[in-house]
Write a protein that holds these residues in place. Structure first.
Motif, PDB file in Angstrom:
ATOM      1  N   PRO A 179       0.820  -1.224   0.000  1.00  0.00           N
ATOM      2  CA  PRO A 179       0.000   0.000   0.000  1.00  0.00           C
ATOM      3  C   PRO A 179       0.846   1.264   0.000  1.00  0.00           C
ATOM      4  CG  PRO A 179       0.041  -0.972   2.188  1.00  0.00           C
ATOM      5  CD  PRO A 179       0.801  -1.918   1.294  1.00  0.00           C
ATOM      6  N   TRP A 180       2.031   1.192   0.544  1.00  0.00           N
ATOM      7  CA  TRP A 180       2.898   2.351   0.663  1.00  0.00           C
ATOM      8  C   TRP A 180       4.351   1.891   0.704  1.00  0.00           C
ATOM      9  CZ3 TRP A 180       5.706   1.409   4.961  1.00  0.00           C
ATOM     10  CH2 TRP A 180       5.109   0.687   5.982  1.00  0.00           C
ATOM     11  N   PHE A 192       5.413   7.259   0.271  1.00  0.00           N
ATOM     12  CA  PHE A 192       4.601   7.273  -0.946  1.00  0.00           C
ATOM     13  C   PHE A 192       3.458   6.272  -0.790  1.00  0.00           C
ATOM     14  CE2 PHE A 192       8.770   8.727  -2.233  1.00  0.00           C
ATOM     15  CZ  PHE A 192       8.463   9.832  -3.012  1.00  0.00           C
ATOM     16  N   ILE A 193       2.250   6.743  -1.078  1.00  0.00           N
ATOM     17  CA  ILE A 193       1.049   5.920  -1.030  1.00  0.00           C
ATOM     18  C   ILE A 193       0.503   5.815  -2.449  1.00  0.00           C
ATOM     19  CG2 ILE A 193      -1.296   5.727  -0.092  1.00  0.00           C
ATOM     20  CD1 ILE A 193      -0.314   7.723   2.140  1.00  0.00           C
ATOM     21  N   GLY A 194       0.046   4.639  -2.835  1.00  0.00           N
ATOM     22  CA  GLY A 194      -0.517   4.470  -4.174  1.00  0.00           C
ATOM     23  C   GLY A 194      -1.945   3.979  -4.134  1.00  0.00           C
ATOM     24  N   ALA A 224      -3.391   4.417   4.997  1.00  0.00           N
ATOM     25  CA  ALA A 224      -1.953   4.367   4.758  1.00  0.00           C
ATOM     26  C   ALA A 224      -1.246   5.552   5.409  1.00  0.00           C
ATOM     27  CB  ALA A 224      -1.681   4.333   3.261  1.00  0.00           C
ATOM     28  N   ALA A 225      -1.859   6.735   5.345  1.00  0.00           N
ATOM     29  CA  ALA A 225      -1.251   7.921   5.952  1.00  0.00           C
ATOM     30  C   ALA A 225      -1.126   7.760   7.463  1.00  0.00           C
ATOM     31  CB  ALA A 225      -2.078   9.159   5.606  1.00  0.00           C
ATOM     32  N   ARG A 226      -2.145   7.204   8.083  1.00  0.00           N
ATOM     33  CA  ARG A 226      -2.086   6.993   9.539  1.00  0.00           C
ATOM     34  C   ARG A 226      -0.976   6.003   9.901  1.00  0.00           C
ATOM     35  NH1 ARG A 226      -7.833   7.439   8.973  1.00  0.00           N
ATOM     36  NH2 ARG A 226      -8.052   5.176   8.793  1.00  0.00           N
ATOM     37  N   GLU A 227      -0.804   4.978   9.057  1.00  0.00           N
ATOM     38  CA  GLU A 227       0.248   4.002   9.324  1.00  0.00           C
ATOM     39  C   GLU A 227       1.630   4.627   9.139  1.00  0.00           C
ATOM     40  OE1 GLU A 227       2.275   0.532  10.281  1.00  0.00           O
ATOM     41  OE2 GLU A 227       0.220   1.186  10.690  1.00  0.00           O
ATOM     42  N   LEU A 228       1.799   5.421   8.106  1.00  0.00           N
ATOM     43  CA  LEU A 228       3.079   6.098   7.912  1.00  0.00           C
ATOM     44  C   LEU A 228       3.390   7.041   9.079  1.00  0.00           C
ATOM     45  CD1 LEU A 228       2.942   6.905   4.082  1.00  0.00           C
ATOM     46  CD2 LEU A 228       4.554   5.363   5.214  1.00  0.00           C
ATOM     47  N   LYS A 229       2.374   7.755   9.528  1.00  0.00           N
ATOM     48  CA  LYS A 229       2.573   8.654  10.670  1.00  0.00           C
ATOM     49  C   LYS A 229       2.973   7.863  11.914  1.00  0.00           C
ATOM     50  CE  LYS A 229       0.370  12.349  13.324  1.00  0.00           C
ATOM     51  NZ  LYS A 229      -0.862  13.154  13.522  1.00  0.00           N
ATOM     52  N   ARG A 230       2.342   6.702  12.106  1.00  0.00           N
ATOM     53  CA  ARG A 230       2.683   5.861  13.250  1.00  0.00           C
ATOM     54  C   ARG A 230       4.144   5.433  13.213  1.00  0.00           C
ATOM     55  NH1 ARG A 230       3.095   0.780  14.998  1.00  0.00           N
ATOM     56  NH2 ARG A 230       2.897  -0.110  12.911  1.00  0.00           N
TER      57      ARG A 230
END
Length: 559
Positions: A179-180, A192-194, A224-230
């Motif tokens: 996902p990212w 990067f998220i797709g 995906a954004a929440r996971e990247l932030k985590r």
């Protein structure tokens, strides 16, 4: 006095240094890292410079200039890159490709993208043209399960990550691909998220995506954004294969978009996402939208077929890891052909062209004049009619009475003037392939007359119209002044009015039979039978009926 001045000056400097050291951090300029992104979208395997209108782009002066071609893409990428550059893509990099790439299941194009340094790409709907298992092979490697290895040997897989945050397996609810992904550049991390358009199931063959769910783009991007932030990543880029339309002739850096699906995603996606790089609609624009937190967010798209490279420059705060939004700047560069072609890429393309030449140059038949996609006032085209006739001929043995072709599947014109040494009027296999590159399977189903009428009414939707191209055995009248759902009348099959209760055998490709382009009535058909590949039907028709003249555009009447 003169002897004491240096001492006094030193004292003042020391005091200033102490004051600076005790100054609050927030009052000092934050250290920032410069980052440059170079992106491509909707390349569609155009290793050679595309021809005709597909081979020009509107430049900064409003002029249409020759553009595109892998060797020129490579040159421009090298000229635009600096040491802090990442290269990315927004999907449809393969699929609906010219024969030079498609004959080898687009391995040449994916290799080229890796060679020029693409590090991540959203999947596009055309990445699913041969099904999700084939896409996974392209990502991870291995030879084609039917056609085997190419002349280059065992496929080693893409050098970049395909990203598909909103494409999940129904059985597990897990993404079918990553996902990212995270990249480090100039000492900072960028995520990067797709995502791909959620309409993908309506525009690809159903069999190829069986068992997959295409979720809402914003919902998936937010997860995906929440996971990247985590994970501590605060600089985020959304690569989305969806976009908007613009006014014809728009210059590359203008923002004259007609707000649609792309704008919705760009405005509604998680506020941690700093920019949205789009595709799908083959348009060029550089815009600024407001995110859910009220901050500006860059939103751009870079045309198609390798004709435009999008450059995004921005700074990242080294302390917070977040993008300094005020530093974001987008610039669409036309991939002009007035620069030297990259020699290594030129050799690479020539190698694949030589490998496919024997197949591409084989004559299949002749035409007496151009067969084009230019529509009549009713929306009928000469080339669409010929394709429908070829499809009907291929399915006659299975009882087909009529055939219908989706206009979006007719990818280019057949031109009378020779493109090489084959001679005027000669149609080669490569030219036929360019017209129908999808390798769809022909089929026939039974529909009642009432269902056939309902199917033809589905030529209009809220987003426009798609006029199905009919075989010579089918005629009907349309009236666009009437309400949607009541625009078709006078349907005849072989000259006889259609009986609403009677059954009719209707031929079409498996994309349409699976409900593609919104023609869901096809899925109500019974007694399905499959036949040859659509391209094979087209080639056989030319062999049996050449020379072929443009048919009269009288199968669809009305306004």
């Amino acid at each position: 006095m003169n002897r004491r001045r240096p001492i006094l000056a030193c004292g003042i400097a020391a005091a200033a240094a102490v004051a600076a050291a005790t100054q609050p951090a927030a009052a000092r300029p934050a250290p920032a890292a410069s980052v440059r992104l170079l992106s491509l979208n909707d390349f569609h395997g155009n290793l050679e410079p595309p021809a005709g209108s597909s081979g020009t782009a509107i430049d900064e002066h409003g002029a249409a200039v020759p553009a595109g071609g892998a060797a020129y893409v490579a040159t421009h990428l090298k000229r635009l890159a600096n040491r802090d550059t990442l290269r990315v893509a927004q999907g449809d990099m393969i699929g609906a490709s010219p024969l030079i790439s498609a004959a080898y299941h687009d391995e040449p194009s994916v290799e080229f993208l890796g060679n020029v340094g693409v590090t991540a790409s959203a999947v596009g709907n055309h990445e699913f043209d041969e099904g999700h298992r084939e896409l996974q092979r392209i990502q991870h490697g291995g030879c084609h399960p039917v056609d085997g290895c190419t002349p280059a040997g065992t496929w080693r897989g893409a050098k970049f990550d395909y990203l598909a945050a909103n494409v999940v397996k129904e059985s597990t609810a897990r993404p079918v691909l990553k996902p990212w992904t995270i990249r480090r550049i100039n000492g900072v991390r960028v995520g990067f998220i797709g995502v791909v358009t959620r309409t993908t199931p309506t525009i690809v063959s159903a069999d190829g995506i069986k068992g997959l769910t295409f979720q809402d783009e914003v919902d998936a991007a937010d997860r995906a954004a929440r996971e990247l932030k985590r994970r501590g990543v605060r600089s985020m880029v959304l690569l989305v294969h969806e976009g908007d339309q613009v006014q014809s002739g728009q210059r590359p850096d203008a923002c004259g978009v007609v707000p649609g699906a792309g704008t919705r995603i760009a405005k509604d996606a998680h506020p941690e996402i700093d920019m949205v790089l789009a595709g799908h609609t083959h348009q060029q624009y550089v815009c600024s939208v407001t995110d859910p937190a009220g901050r500006p967010r860059l939103y751009s798209s870079g045309s198609s077929f390798g004709r435009v490279i999008t450059q995004i420059d921005f700074r990242v705060d080294r302390r917070s890891g977040d993008v300094v939004r005020s530093s974001m700047k987008g610039d669409n560069h036309v991939v002009t052909r007035d620069v030297p072609a990259d020699p290594a890429t030129e050799r690479f393309v020539r190698t694949w062209k030589d490998r496919v030449a024997e197949v591409a140059n084989r004559p299949i038949g002749t035409i007496t004049a151009d067969l084009t996609r230019a529509p009549s006032p009713a929306g009928e085209t000469a080339l669409g009619d010929v394709i429908a006739d070829a499809q009907l001929a291929s399915m006659r043995e299975h009882g087909a009475q009529v055939a219908l072709m989706n206009p979006g599947g007719v990818r280019t014109d057949l031109v009378y003037k020779a493109s090489g040494s084959e001679g005027d009027g000669v149609v080669t296999y490569g030219e036929a392939f360019a017209v129908q590159p999808f390798s769809n399977v022909m089929g026939v189903v039974s529909l009642t007359g009432a269902q056939l009428d309902a199917l033809l009414e589905q030529q209009w939707t809220g987003s426009g119209e798609k006029i199905l191209q009919p075989s010579a055995s089918l005629r009907f009248t349309i009236d666009r002044t009437r309400a949607v759902g009541d625009r078709v009348s006078g349907i005849t099959v072989d000259g006889r009015p259609v009986d609403p209760a009677a059954a009719y055998k209707v031929a079409a490709n498996n994309f349409l039979l699976g409900g593609g382009d919104g023609f869901t009535t096809f899925t109500e058909g019974t007694d399905p039978v499959l036949g040859p590949i659509d391209l094979d039907a087209f080639v056989a028709y030319f062999g049996a009926n050449s020379p072929i003249a443009p048919p009269a555009l009288d199968r669809i009447s009305g306004r």
